[in-house]
Design a protein around this motif. Sequence first.
Motif, PDB file in Angstrom:
ATOM      1  N   LYS A   4      46.984 -37.857  79.076  1.00 60.25           N
ATOM      2  CA  LYS A   4      46.850 -38.092  80.533  1.00 60.25           C
ATOM      3  C   LYS A   4      45.721 -38.852  81.147  1.00 60.25           C
ATOM      4  O   LYS A   4      44.683 -38.959  80.640  1.00 60.25           O
ATOM      5  N   LYS A   5      45.850 -39.631  82.098  1.00 59.22           N
ATOM      6  CA  LYS A   5      44.896 -40.524  82.782  1.00 59.22           C
ATOM      7  C   LYS A   5      44.056 -39.844  83.828  1.00 59.22           C
ATOM      8  O   LYS A   5      45.019 -38.819  84.718  1.00 59.22           O
ATOM      9  N   ILE A   6      43.101 -39.838  84.189  1.00 66.56           N
ATOM     10  CA  ILE A   6      42.108 -39.531  85.378  1.00 66.56           C
ATOM     11  C   ILE A   6      42.155 -40.493  86.195  1.00 66.56           C
ATOM     12  O   ILE A   6      41.497 -41.492  86.146  1.00 66.56           O
ATOM     13  N   ASP A   7      42.755 -40.132  87.428  1.00 61.29           N
ATOM     14  CA  ASP A   7      42.803 -41.408  88.423  1.00 61.29           C
ATOM     15  C   ASP A   7      41.522 -41.267  89.076  1.00 61.29           C
ATOM     16  O   ASP A   7      41.144 -42.463  89.371  1.00 61.29           O
ATOM     17  N   LEU A   8      40.777 -40.282  89.396  1.00 61.27           N
ATOM     18  CA  LEU A   8      39.559 -40.140  90.091  1.00 61.27           C
ATOM     19  C   LEU A   8      38.542 -39.121  89.397  1.00 61.27           C
ATOM     20  O   LEU A   8      39.003 -38.031  89.211  1.00 61.27           O
ATOM     21  N   LEU A   9      37.530 -39.461  88.969  1.00 64.44           N
ATOM     22  CA  LEU A   9      36.599 -38.485  88.787  1.00 64.44           C
ATOM     23  C   LEU A   9      35.331 -38.331  89.278  1.00 64.44           C
ATOM     24  O   LEU A   9      34.596 -39.575  89.761  1.00 64.44           O
ATOM     25  N   ILE A  10      35.233 -37.244  89.869  1.00 63.59           N
ATOM     26  CA  ILE A  10      33.986 -37.147  91.064  1.00 63.59           C
ATOM     27  C   ILE A  10      32.794 -36.448  90.149  1.00 63.59           C
ATOM     28  O   ILE A  10      33.021 -35.177  89.768  1.00 63.59           O
ATOM     29  N   ALA A  40      28.332 -29.871  89.766  1.00 62.50           N
ATOM     30  CA  ALA A  40      29.799 -29.735  89.356  1.00 62.50           C
ATOM     31  C   ALA A  40      30.368 -31.269  89.123  1.00 62.50           C
ATOM     32  O   ALA A  40      29.870 -32.328  89.782  1.00 62.50           O
ATOM     33  N   ALA A  41      31.825 -31.266  88.826  1.00 59.30           N
ATOM     34  CA  ALA A  41      32.560 -32.355  88.473  1.00 59.30           C
ATOM     35  C   ALA A  41      34.072 -31.963  88.962  1.00 59.30           C
ATOM     36  O   ALA A  41      34.538 -30.839  88.473  1.00 59.30           O
ATOM     37  N   ILE A  42      34.983 -32.708  89.222  1.00 58.46           N
ATOM     38  CA  ILE A  42      36.153 -32.579  89.532  1.00 58.46           C
ATOM     39  C   ILE A  42      37.081 -33.641  89.089  1.00 58.46           C
ATOM     40  O   ILE A  42      36.721 -34.956  89.228  1.00 58.46           O
ATOM     41  N   ALA A  43      37.909 -33.508  88.159  1.00 55.82           N
ATOM     42  CA  ALA A  43      38.869 -34.632  87.367  1.00 55.82           C
ATOM     43  C   ALA A  43      40.140 -34.698  88.316  1.00 55.82           C
ATOM     44  O   ALA A  43      40.892 -33.323  88.307  1.00 55.82           O
ATOM     45  N   ILE A  44      40.689 -35.514  88.737  1.00 52.77           N
ATOM     46  CA  ILE A  44      42.032 -35.845  89.619  1.00 52.77           C
ATOM     47  C   ILE A  44      43.083 -36.518  88.684  1.00 52.77           C
ATOM     48  O   ILE A  44      42.510 -37.671  88.367  1.00 52.77           O
ATOM     49  N   SER A  45      44.056 -36.139  88.849  1.00 49.23           N
ATOM     50  CA  SER A  45      45.307 -36.689  88.295  1.00 49.23           C
ATOM     51  C   SER A  45      46.598 -36.531  89.114  1.00 49.23           C
ATOM     52  O   SER A  45      46.831 -35.541  89.330  1.00 49.23           O
ATOM     53  N   ASP A  46      47.143 -37.891  89.495  1.00 44.66           N
ATOM     54  CA  ASP A  46      48.621 -37.420  89.962  1.00 44.66           C
ATOM     55  C   ASP A  46      48.099 -36.732  91.441  1.00 44.66           C
ATOM     56  O   ASP A  46      49.148 -36.028  91.776  1.00 44.66           O
ATOM     57  N   GLY A  47      47.127 -36.985  92.193  1.00 42.56           N
ATOM     58  CA  GLY A  47      46.632 -36.399  93.750  1.00 42.56           C
ATOM     59  C   GLY A  47      46.347 -34.804  93.315  1.00 42.56           C
ATOM     60  O   GLY A  47      46.184 -34.141  94.511  1.00 42.56           O
ATOM     61  N   LYS A  48      46.342 -34.510  92.030  1.00 39.45           N
ATOM     62  CA  LYS A  48      46.223 -32.856  91.904  1.00 39.45           C
ATOM     63  C   LYS A  48      44.891 -32.672  91.266  1.00 39.45           C
ATOM     64  O   LYS A  48      44.385 -33.662  90.310  1.00 39.45           O
ATOM     65  N   ILE A  49      44.292 -31.605  91.087  1.00 43.91           N
ATOM     66  CA  ILE A  49      43.038 -31.148  90.427  1.00 43.91           C
ATOM     67  C   ILE A  49      43.243 -30.925  88.973  1.00 43.91           C
ATOM     68  O   ILE A  49      44.279 -29.914  88.859  1.00 43.91           O
ATOM     69  N   MET A  59      33.531 -32.485  81.433  1.00 40.31           N
ATOM     70  CA  MET A  59      33.547 -33.828  80.481  1.00 40.31           C
ATOM     71  C   MET A  59      33.837 -33.229  79.135  1.00 40.31           C
ATOM     72  O   MET A  59      34.924 -34.126  78.658  1.00 40.31           O
ATOM     73  N   LYS A  60      33.724 -32.129  78.578  1.00 45.45           N
ATOM     74  CA  LYS A  60      34.309 -31.798  77.582  1.00 45.45           C
ATOM     75  C   LYS A  60      36.066 -31.736  77.603  1.00 45.45           C
ATOM     76  O   LYS A  60      36.632 -32.238  76.448  1.00 45.45           O
ATOM     77  N   GLU A  61      36.441 -31.157  78.657  1.00 42.91           N
ATOM     78  CA  GLU A  61      37.780 -30.988  78.726  1.00 42.91           C
ATOM     79  C   GLU A  61      38.645 -32.434  78.766  1.00 42.91           C
ATOM     80  O   GLU A  61      39.731 -32.490  78.406  1.00 42.91           O
ATOM     81  N   ILE A  62      38.006 -33.264  79.652  1.00 40.93           N
ATOM     82  CA  ILE A  62      38.573 -34.763  79.744  1.00 40.93           C
ATOM     83  C   ILE A  62      38.337 -35.611  78.455  1.00 40.93           C
ATOM     84  O   ILE A  62      38.734 -36.988  78.838  1.00 40.93           O
ATOM     85  N   GLN A  63      37.685 -35.221  77.833  1.00 38.52           N
ATOM     86  CA  GLN A  63      37.224 -35.819  76.573  1.00 38.52           C
ATOM     87  C   GLN A  63      38.331 -36.801  76.118  1.00 38.52           C
ATOM     88  O   GLN A  63      39.579 -36.230  75.658  1.00 38.52           O
ATOM     89  N   GLY A  64      38.123 -38.018  75.833  1.00 43.54           N
ATOM     90  CA  GLY A  64      39.382 -38.967  75.151  1.00 43.54           C
ATOM     91  C   GLY A  64      40.249 -39.566  75.993  1.00 43.54           C
ATOM     92  O   GLY A  64      40.881 -40.372  75.807  1.00 43.54           O
ATOM     93  N   MET A  65      40.272 -39.045  77.476  1.00 47.03           N
ATOM     94  CA  MET A  65      41.051 -39.547  78.467  1.00 47.03           C
ATOM     95  C   MET A  65      40.638 -40.639  79.291  1.00 47.03           C
ATOM     96  O   MET A  65      39.395 -40.894  79.350  1.00 47.03           O
TER      97      MET A  65
END
Length: 428
Positions: A4-10, A40-49, A59-65
């Motif tokens: 899965k790609k992260i479109d926006l990472l805050i 905090a941080a928020i990772a967004i994909s396809d317009g959703k959280i 960061m741990k959860e999105i590792q490798g993306m």
Amino acid sequence: MVDKKIDLLITNIGTCITVSGPDRPRVNEEMQELGEIHGAAIAISDGKILCIGTVHEVMKEIQGMTVIHRINAGGKLVTPGLVDPHTHLVHAGSREHELAMKLEGIPYMEILARGGGILRTVRDTLEASEAELVQQGFQSLNQMLLHGTTTVEAKSGYGLTVEGELKQLRVAKELDSIHPIDLVHTFLGAHAIPLEYRDNPDRYVEIVINEMIPAVAEEQLAEFCDVFCEHGVFTVDQSRRILQQAAKYGMKLKLHADELEPFGGAELAAELGCVSADHLVAASDAGLIEMKNKGVIAVLLPATSFNLCTGKYARARRMIELGLPVALSTDYNPGSSPTESMQMVMTLACLQLRMLPAEVIVASTINAAYAIGRGREIGSLETGKKADILIWNAPNIQYIPYHFGINHVHTVIKNGKIVVENGSLRQC
Ligand code: IZC
Ligand code: ZN
């Protein structure tokens, strides 16, 4: 999840107000629960959280993306986008000439009875082309977005003929498709009695019931039906008949209830199982208790009370004490509430309704979302919900209603896209 790609990472969010919680409107002390995450941080994909938490957790959860775009929130405050659940968005013209009349002491309803007020805006709106209405509505939506509103309910009610109402609702659909803000559509054909039906208002009610509602349903132009139930506009009995017909056509129900005098509106909203009853300045305790028992959301509009200069405000503290879910809204319209700013409403909710800053945030996000049937999709920052996110130029949430009359929004992210940057609309 790895492909899965992260479109926006805050990243680098100082305090994130998630308003996370149960899948229902918040009541009593729950209205003070903000679900804060620090750092905090928020990772967004396809317009959703996709995920939200501490920077470490995310960061741990999105590792490798792959992360396509990232923004640094600079330690600022983040909240869900604001939801405005009661507006008369689509209209032509404005009514600043009524200001001097109001200051002379002529009441809002008297201006209407003289053929002005709503009926003045009906004339202007009927004369305007769809393109002109789109243009004016677009400007208002830009103001809303700049002030942090990401979803808006929009009512008709300035047509008062089958074609006029359909035109307004079509314009609202068009606005929904061309503007970043998401709209929720409400049919309000029962907004005023046209002058030609003054001597026979029931004839107009018949037109609303037999002609307008079927036509609106046929074109699927409205999810909700609303009625201005008030002395001098539509009676409780007329409102009941209109809303019962709308329910038969699959619409959900709302009601302008007890704004100016106790009129049985809250009781009717409870009887019919309305999603919300709005205004409620003069609602009786009995009516409020019936609303609570039926789960009707109280949408309060303090900017309207402020602008009408009546000095009378809804009894928000009593409602919260009774366990009613309370939401806030601008009531944006050219007569009784010419403001697009939910921040203005938040200040008035604190100072005049005596709501706490935390309650005001909950009432302007998750409870407002439930008031328009969107509580599962928006109104809080949780995995799977729309990425409608605000970054504020304010050190904490108390500061937003406290420092009043200016805009504190820094960045607006709507459906995962940055639409306001450093307080200005981003050109797209
Ligand atoms: O145009 O005055 N209250 N409807 C009910 C309105 C205000 C809108 C207006
Ligand atoms: Zn209204």
